[in-house]
Scaffold this active site. Structure first.
Site, PDB file in Angstrom:
ATOM      1  N   HIS A 262       0.814  -1.211   0.000  1.00 40.76           N
ATOM      2  CA  HIS A 262       0.000   0.000   0.000  1.00 40.76           C
ATOM      3  C   HIS A 262       0.851   1.266   0.000  1.00 40.76           C
ATOM      4  O   HIS A 262       0.435   2.304  -0.509  1.00 40.76           O
ATOM      5  CB  HIS A 262      -0.951  -0.002   1.194  1.00 40.76           C
ATOM      6  CG  HIS A 262      -2.069  -0.984   1.063  1.00 40.76           C
ATOM      7  ND1 HIS A 262      -2.727  -1.523   2.148  1.00 40.76           N
ATOM      8  CD2 HIS A 262      -2.649  -1.536  -0.033  1.00 40.76           C
ATOM      9  CE1 HIS A 262      -3.665  -2.357   1.729  1.00 40.76           C
ATOM     10  NE2 HIS A 262      -3.627  -2.386   0.403  1.00 40.76           N
ATOM     11  N   HIS A 392      -4.681  -5.845 -10.746  1.00 40.58           N
ATOM     12  CA  HIS A 392      -3.339  -5.402 -10.387  1.00 40.58           C
ATOM     13  C   HIS A 392      -2.319  -5.718 -11.477  1.00 40.58           C
ATOM     14  O   HIS A 392      -1.512  -4.851 -11.853  1.00 40.58           O
ATOM     15  CB  HIS A 392      -2.904  -6.054  -9.073  1.00 40.58           C
ATOM     16  CG  HIS A 392      -3.553  -5.480  -7.860  1.00 40.58           C
ATOM     17  ND1 HIS A 392      -3.252  -4.233  -7.361  1.00 40.58           N
ATOM     18  CD2 HIS A 392      -4.487  -5.992  -7.031  1.00 40.58           C
ATOM     19  CE1 HIS A 392      -3.964  -3.991  -6.283  1.00 40.58           C
ATOM     20  NE2 HIS A 392      -4.729  -5.039  -6.055  1.00 40.58           N
TER      21      HIS A 392
END
Length: 420
Positions: A262, A392
């Site tokens: 993150h 992703h």
């Protein structure tokens, strides 16, 4: 893995590398489009070979369709449409129909997190899922889908009226089906993905309120909290946005400790937000660099490669398995930082992460990417089973091909992708 010194231009500037990236994206589309459509609505989760995941393959799970999977498929195949991929429209149509008639709660409003074949499997209203509804609607609008405006208006209203907390400049986390709050948790993950979606909505509509809200979320989570924690981005908070260091929730979405993937994701989002805001928020580039450098210092296994999934508060590894998505986010962040900064450090890391991904994560036998690896660098399962959605990995392949001034869909909609 040794990175060979080279006087050649940055990989992302080479036509040959850009062609390789497009081939990887094409392989991902081919893998997911083959068997993903569920004729009863939404999309199948896929096993390791690209077949619909068999009932019972995920222990304890009820058969159904998850909101983040449906929305990400719409987003990704909107990108496929913008790339000129024949057949993408059918997947967009299928996902958009199920979002409106399957996930949407026609009684109380909002979107169910999980939908079964006769009733919701999880009828909570989660900020994370609604962020991806906004992303899907925005990308569908850029792709010209006729139902995009309806979805965009509906989810924007729900986010504004139910989730947004003006006093904090961020969203609440989750509610019951009839909009009762049932815990005090606030999370950075949902707000991070909402930042991505708000920028996409700004691109699709030109409405600056989306951009201002993205800037407020970034200010709260990164400028205030990440900076105060030596750029080890905190994940979990209480209602007043005070840090909750002891929180431990879902191992997939809310694990204990910190999650370096993150930090990498925010590094890219900050640079995109800085560009989209006219480069006016001067703290963002430095913060992006700090997050990236801390992530590779703490999170990368220098011996075997790959990013640890989670870390202790001192930066040491906690969950040592290597997941695919932090590498994907590291690729995107390195590409953005290299394009805006030019320090060779970022080119070196761009190559290092791609080398690991190409040799360890891309499944050359069956297609797609292995979602997680154990200490022996062999694929493992739990919490991920089969081949999760392509979001992703696809973005890792395409982010280096578009300018840093916007998203993939935004860049494609404006014809700003080039092989040379």
């Amino acid at each position: 893995m040794t990175i060979l010194t080279s006087t050649s231009p940055a990989w992302a500037s080479l036509a040959s590398h850009r062609s390789w990236l497009l081939r990887q994206a094409d392989d991902l589309f081919a893998f997911f489009e083959k068997a993903s459509i569920n004729p009863l609505g939404g999309f199948h989760d896929l096993d390791s070979q690209g077949r619909p995941l068999a009932p019972g393959a995920v222990p304890g799970a009820r058969p159904g369709r998850a909101l983040h999977v449906t929305t990400r498929m719409v987003h990704c195949f909107a990108i496929a449409h913008l790339l000129g991929r024949p057949g993408a429209d059918a997947l967009i149509d299928h996902g958009m129909e199920f979002l409106w008639n399957g996930h949407r709660d026609s009684v109380h409003g909002g979107y169910f997190w999980g939908v079964g074949y006769d009733a919701p499997t999880d009828d909570t209203k989660q900020a994370y899922g609604h962020a991806f509804v906004l992303l899907a609607a925005s990308s569908a609008k850029l792709a010209g889908h006729p139902d995009a405006d309806r979805l965009l208006t509906d989810v924007s209203t729900i986010l504004d009226e139910r989730f947004w907390e003006e006093e904090h400049g961020a969203v609440a986390e989750e509610f019951t089906r009839d909009w009762r709050s049932f815990d005090q948790y606030r999370g950075q993950n949902s707000n991070m993905h909402l930042t991505e979606a708000l920028m996409a909505a700004f691109e699709a509509t030109g409405d600056s309120q989306y951009l201002r809200r993205a800037e407020r979320i970034a200010d709260l989570i990164v400028r205030r909290h990440a900076a105060a924690n030596d750029w080890r981005l905190p994940e979990h908070f209480r209602t007043d946005w005070s840090l909750d260091r002891d929180y431990s929730g879902s191992p997939m979405f809310r694990p204990y400790g910190t999650t370096p993937g993150h930090w990498l994701e925010w590094a890219r989002l900050l640079l995109q937000l800085w560009e989209m805001g006219g480069r006016k928020v001067d703290w963002m580039p430095g913060a992006a660099s700090s997050l990236f450098r801390q992530a590779v210092a703490d999170g990368w296994d220098a011996k075997t490669g790959g990013f640890y999934y989670t870390l202790e508060w001192d930066g040491s590894p906690r969950i040592r398995e290597r997941y695919w998505w932090p590498c994907c986010e590291g690729i995107g962040a390195a590409a953005f930082l290299n394009a805006t900064d030019g320090d060779p450090f970022y080119e070196e890391w761009y190559r290092r992460i791609w080398n690991f991904s190409a040799t360890r994560l891309i499944d050359r036998e069956h297609g797609g990417w292995h979602p997680q690896l154990g200490e022996d660098m062999q694929p493992t399962v739990n919490p991920f089973f089969g081949k999760p959605d392509l979001y992703h990995a696809l973005q890792a392949c395409l982010i280096p091909l578009v300018p840093t001034t916007g998203s993939i869909a935004g860049g494609l909609a404006q014809g700003r992708i080039a092989l040379g």
